[in-house]
Motif scaffolding. Structure first.
Motif, PDB file in Angstrom:
ATOM      1  N   PHE A 101      30.763  59.577  30.545  1.00 51.87           N
ATOM      2  CA  PHE A 101      31.849  58.636  30.831  1.00 51.87           C
ATOM      3  C   PHE A 101      32.213  57.772  29.623  1.00 51.87           C
ATOM      4  O   PHE A 101      33.262  57.146  29.606  1.00 51.87           O
ATOM      5  CB  PHE A 101      31.446  57.772  32.029  1.00 51.87           C
ATOM      6  CG  PHE A 101      32.578  57.226  32.856  1.00 51.87           C
ATOM      7  CD1 PHE A 101      33.805  57.877  32.971  1.00 51.87           C
ATOM      8  CD2 PHE A 101      32.407  56.043  33.575  1.00 51.87           C
ATOM      9  CE1 PHE A 101      34.824  57.360  33.764  1.00 51.87           C
ATOM     10  CE2 PHE A 101      33.416  55.519  34.365  1.00 51.87           C
ATOM     11  CZ  PHE A 101      34.631  56.176  34.457  1.00 51.87           C
ATOM     12  N   TYR A 102      31.351  57.708  28.607  1.00 50.85           N
ATOM     13  CA  TYR A 102      31.734  56.907  27.436  1.00 50.85           C
ATOM     14  C   TYR A 102      32.932  57.508  26.722  1.00 50.85           C
ATOM     15  O   TYR A 102      33.624  56.819  25.959  1.00 50.85           O
ATOM     16  CB  TYR A 102      30.564  56.658  26.481  1.00 50.85           C
ATOM     17  CG  TYR A 102      29.934  57.831  25.784  1.00 50.85           C
ATOM     18  CD1 TYR A 102      30.457  58.332  24.594  1.00 50.85           C
ATOM     19  CD2 TYR A 102      28.776  58.420  26.282  1.00 50.85           C
ATOM     20  CE1 TYR A 102      29.849  59.386  23.930  1.00 50.85           C
ATOM     21  CE2 TYR A 102      28.163  59.466  25.631  1.00 50.85           C
ATOM     22  CZ  TYR A 102      28.704  59.955  24.457  1.00 50.85           C
ATOM     23  OH  TYR A 102      28.093  60.992  23.797  1.00 50.85           O
TER      24      TYR A 102
ATOM     25  N   SER B  47      35.579  58.363  28.235  1.00 47.88           N
ATOM     26  CA  SER B  47      36.760  57.970  29.003  1.00 47.88           C
ATOM     27  C   SER B  47      37.163  56.541  28.647  1.00 47.88           C
ATOM     28  O   SER B  47      36.863  55.585  29.372  1.00 47.88           O
ATOM     29  CB  SER B  47      36.473  58.108  30.501  1.00 47.88           C
ATOM     30  OG  SER B  47      36.282  59.477  30.834  1.00 47.88           O
ATOM     31  N   ALA B  48      37.843  56.414  27.502  1.00 53.75           N
ATOM     32  CA  ALA B  48      38.187  55.103  26.953  1.00 53.75           C
ATOM     33  C   ALA B  48      39.065  54.299  27.914  1.00 53.75           C
ATOM     34  O   ALA B  48      40.076  54.792  28.409  1.00 53.75           O
ATOM     35  CB  ALA B  48      38.903  55.273  25.617  1.00 53.75           C
TER      36      ALA B  48
ATOM     37  N   GLN C 126      21.676  52.552  23.200  1.00 53.69           N
ATOM     38  CA  GLN C 126      22.550  51.635  23.933  1.00 53.69           C
ATOM     39  C   GLN C 126      21.860  50.282  24.145  1.00 53.69           C
ATOM     40  O   GLN C 126      22.497  49.240  24.015  1.00 53.69           O
ATOM     41  CB  GLN C 126      22.944  52.237  25.278  1.00 53.69           C
ATOM     42  CG  GLN C 126      23.896  51.310  26.012  1.00 53.69           C
ATOM     43  CD  GLN C 126      24.813  52.046  26.938  1.00 53.69           C
ATOM     44  OE1 GLN C 126      24.382  52.924  27.656  1.00 53.69           O
ATOM     45  NE2 GLN C 126      26.077  51.693  26.921  1.00 53.69           N
TER      46      GLN C 126
ATOM     47  N   CYS D 171      42.276  51.349  21.873  1.00 53.60           N
ATOM     48  CA  CYS D 171      42.270  50.575  23.120  1.00 53.60           C
ATOM     49  C   CYS D 171      42.768  49.163  22.855  1.00 53.60           C
ATOM     50  O   CYS D 171      42.519  48.610  21.776  1.00 53.60           O
ATOM     51  CB  CYS D 171      40.849  50.492  23.661  1.00 53.60           C
ATOM     52  SG  CYS D 171      40.101  52.112  23.909  1.00 53.60           S
TER      53      CYS D 171
ATOM     54  N   PHE E 167      29.856  52.194  40.483  1.00 50.61           N
ATOM     55  CA  PHE E 167      30.211  52.036  39.071  1.00 50.61           C
ATOM     56  C   PHE E 167      29.489  50.832  38.483  1.00 50.61           C
ATOM     57  O   PHE E 167      29.130  49.898  39.178  1.00 50.61           O
ATOM     58  CB  PHE E 167      31.717  51.778  38.918  1.00 50.61           C
ATOM     59  CG  PHE E 167      32.563  52.978  39.110  1.00 50.61           C
ATOM     60  CD1 PHE E 167      32.845  53.822  38.051  1.00 50.61           C
ATOM     61  CD2 PHE E 167      33.097  53.273  40.356  1.00 50.61           C
ATOM     62  CE1 PHE E 167      33.648  54.933  38.229  1.00 50.61           C
ATOM     63  CE2 PHE E 167      33.902  54.376  40.536  1.00 50.61           C
ATOM     64  CZ  PHE E 167      34.167  55.214  39.470  1.00 50.61           C
TER      65      PHE E 167
ATOM     66  N   ASP F 102      41.611  46.502  23.994  1.00 49.96           N
ATOM     67  CA  ASP F 102      40.534  45.515  23.868  1.00 49.96           C
ATOM     68  C   ASP F 102      40.276  45.205  22.390  1.00 49.96           C
ATOM     69  O   ASP F 102      39.495  44.305  22.070  1.00 49.96           O
ATOM     70  CB  ASP F 102      39.247  45.986  24.565  1.00 49.96           C
ATOM     71  CG  ASP F 102      38.654  47.248  23.952  1.00 49.96           C
ATOM     72  OD1 ASP F 102      39.140  47.705  22.897  1.00 49.96           O
ATOM     73  OD2 ASP F 102      37.686  47.780  24.529  1.00 49.96           O
TER      74      ASP F 102
HETATM   75  N1  LIG Z   1      37.555  50.316  26.035  1.00 49.55           N
HETATM   76  C1  LIG Z   1      36.335  50.681  26.511  1.00 49.55           C
HETATM   77  N2  LIG Z   1      36.221  51.861  27.152  1.00 49.55           N
HETATM   78  C2  LIG Z   1      35.011  52.252  27.632  1.00 49.55           C
HETATM   79  C3  LIG Z   1      33.843  51.465  27.420  1.00 49.55           C
HETATM   80  C4  LIG Z   1      34.001  50.226  26.737  1.00 49.55           C
HETATM   81  O1  LIG Z   1      33.040  49.453  26.517  1.00 49.55           O
HETATM   82  N3  LIG Z   1      35.260  49.857  26.305  1.00 49.55           N
HETATM   83  N4  LIG Z   1      32.610  51.898  27.885  1.00 49.55           N
HETATM   84  C5  LIG Z   1      32.470  53.326  28.188  1.00 49.55           C
HETATM   85  C6  LIG Z   1      31.279  53.599  28.987  1.00 49.55           C
HETATM   86  S1  LIG Z   1      29.777  53.713  28.155  1.00 49.55           S
HETATM   87  C7  LIG Z   1      31.338  53.841  30.326  1.00 49.55           C
HETATM   88  S2  LIG Z   1      29.978  54.324  31.217  1.00 49.55           S
HETATM   89  C8  LIG Z   1      32.611  53.684  31.072  1.00 49.55           C
HETATM   90  C9  LIG Z   1      32.451  52.643  32.168  1.00 49.55           C
HETATM   91  O2  LIG Z   1      33.630  52.573  32.925  1.00 49.55           O
HETATM   92  P1  LIG Z   1      33.710  51.510  34.118  1.00 49.55           P
HETATM   93  O3  LIG Z   1      33.567  50.139  33.489  1.00 49.55           O
HETATM   94  O4  LIG Z   1      35.062  51.751  34.736  1.00 49.55           O
HETATM   95  O5  LIG Z   1      32.577  51.821  35.074  1.00 49.55           O
HETATM   96  O6  LIG Z   1      33.698  53.274  30.235  1.00 49.55           O
HETATM   97  C10 LIG Z   1      33.695  53.851  28.947  1.00 49.55           C
HETATM   98  N5  LIG Z   1      34.913  53.447  28.293  1.00 49.55           N
END
Ligand SMILES: Nc1nc2c(c(=O)[nH]1)N[C@H]1C(S)=C(S)[C@@H](COP(=O)(O)O)O[C@H]1N2
Ligand SMILES: [Mo]
Length: 217
Positions: free
Chosen positions: A173-174, A176-177, A19, A126, A40, A128
């Motif tokens: 958590f990565y 969780s898009a 990372q 996504c 967070f 983005d």
């Molecule tokens: N679209 C999108 N989803 C993403 C990411 C991102 O960069 N882009 N980062 C991931 C990672 S590594 C983490 S730890 C969490 C962070 O969520 P937060 O920004 O709500 O804390 O989102 C996940 N989902």
């Protein structure tokens, strides 16, 4: 079980380096550095992300399904909801305990679309324009995987991936898009954004983090 735990410990430092290496290429230079409140951290691989709300948000369900669909925010809000309270765990070490997420079980959306025989996985896109994730169909059907509309009992804010993000409770958590815009049923798993840089595709949070929600087989 033991094997999974050991693998989790061994993978930690490597993933951190992966990372860090990628963060060096981040156009904003901010990825992972901005505290977002409540423990967070704000993560985005895109430098700017459009805002979407009730008037212009849609979630597309397509691929190997009988009934492709475009769901608006109000459609999702009218579906059955489930609330889960679990610890959020980023693979880089930070953690937010007992965090409520609420939304539509992904299994409900898959059943509504009618997954075709032979399908094996689900890919997430996504708005983005950059991030992707994926799960096996078996993982996607777990009851602790949500298309989340609410975080900490509020609508999900833009910085947390609102109005709709994926929430994969048993995984790092990565998975969780944020800013979820499409769910495509596919033959097999296509590794997501971070997974192409070395993160585990099967991202079960392991015993090393005080939890073990992975299957015991
Ligand atoms: N679209 C999108 N989803 C993403 C990411 C991102 O960069 N882009 N980062 C991931 C990672 S590594 C983490 S730890 C969490 C962070 O969520 P937060 O920004 O709500 O804390 O989102 C996940 N989902
Ligand atoms: Mo993360």
């Amino acid at each position: 079980m033991l094997g999974l735990g050991v693998a989790g410990v061994a993978a930690g430092p490597y993933l951190q380096r992966a990372q860090d290496a990628v963060a060096g290429k981040d156009p904003t230079g901010l990825t992972g550095l901005l505290p977002a409140g409540g423990g967070f951290r704000y993560y985005s691989v895109a430098s700017s992300v459009p805002h979407r709300g009730p008037d212009d948000y849609t979630l597309t369900i397509d691929g190997l399904v009988e009934r492709p669909a475009n769901h608006r925010l109000d459609d999702l809000r009218a579906m059955p909801q489930r609330r889960l309270v679990r610890d959020v765990q980023c693979v880089t070490g930070w953690r937010v305990p007992a965090t409520p997420f609420e939304g539509v079980p992904l299994a409900h959306l898959l059943d509504a679309a009618g997954v075709r025989p032979g399908a094996g996985a689900v890919r997430f896109g996504c708005f983005d324009g950059a991030y992707t994730e994926s799960l096996t169909l078996e993982q996607a059907r777990r009851e602790d995987v949500l298309v989340a509309l609410r975080l900490q009992d509020q609508p999900i804010s833009h910085s947390h991936g609102g109005p709709v993000r994926l929430y994969v409770a048993p995984m790092y958590f990565y998975k969780s898009a944020k800013w979820l815009s499409s769910i495509t049923v596919t033959d097999g798993v296509q590794p997501g954004y971070w997974e192409q840089y070395g993160y585990d595709v099967d991202a079960w949070v392991g015993r090393s983090n005080g939890r073990d929600d992975a299957p015991t087989v």
